[in-house]
Design a protein around this motif. Structure first.
Motif: not given
Length: 188
Positions: A93-105, A75-79, A56-61
């Protein structure tokens, strides 16, 4: 359970309105479109549940992910965003891969120190979060995607995604059901 995952993994797939895809059986449809907490549903389907935080960190989306969470004229601002990727495990057993895009705030306030706590435990226990309609995918998982998760499979994987609003903020949660997930039990 290997800890040598590559972050970010990402989800390379086309998402669609559930009414535009044929979901092959009622059990799968129930898992994909259930508006309650997926974490709680998974926990009720196993005797042992845990979460592996891949990162979990600032990373490209992607531009598409940005369009899901941005407000008009933003505008797209990765920060302004953090990417969180996890694997949800049931009975080891691995059941689910989850990816979330969360506002920095949110990461600086409400979601501080999430670590291995499921995001769903916070979202579904806080009435300020409102879920938007689902989108679903039926993806032919690439070898690269599966290799990053240390999974070997040829099967098509189903997933779901929805945005959540929180005051003036939006976040997305995308979940791909991995081959050992109970989602597929009735399909095998």
């Amino acid at each position: 359970m290997s800890s040598s995952y590559t972050f970010p993994v990402g989800i390379s797939s086309q998402w669609a309105d559930p009414n535009h895809l044929t979901i092959p059986n009622p059990c799968l449809k129930d898992w994909l479109l259930d508006t309650d907490s997926l974490t709680e549903k998974l926990q009720s389907a196993c005797t042992s549940f845990h979460l592996t935080l891949l990162g979990q960190r600032q990373a490209p989306i992607t531009l598409e992910e940005f369009q899901q969470v941005c407000s008009t004229q933003q505008q797209l601002n990765l920060k302004e965003w953090q990417v969180r990727e996890v694997i949800l495990w049931g009975d080891n057993q691995p059941w689910v891969f989850a990816r979330s895009i969360i506002p920095q705030r949110l990461c600086e306030n409400d979601f501080m120190n999430l670590n291995t706590q499921p995001l769903g435990q916070l979202i579904f226990n806080d009435k300020r979060f409102k879920r938007m309609p689902f989108e679903v995918t039926n993806m032919s998982a690439s070898k690269a995607f599966l290799a990053q998760l240390h999974i070997s499979s040829e099967m098509h994987l189903w997933g779901r995604r929805s945005a959540f609003t929180f005051d003036d903020l939006k976040m997305t949660v995308s979940e791909v059901f991995l081959p050992s997930s109970p989602v597929y039990r009735e399909m095998k």
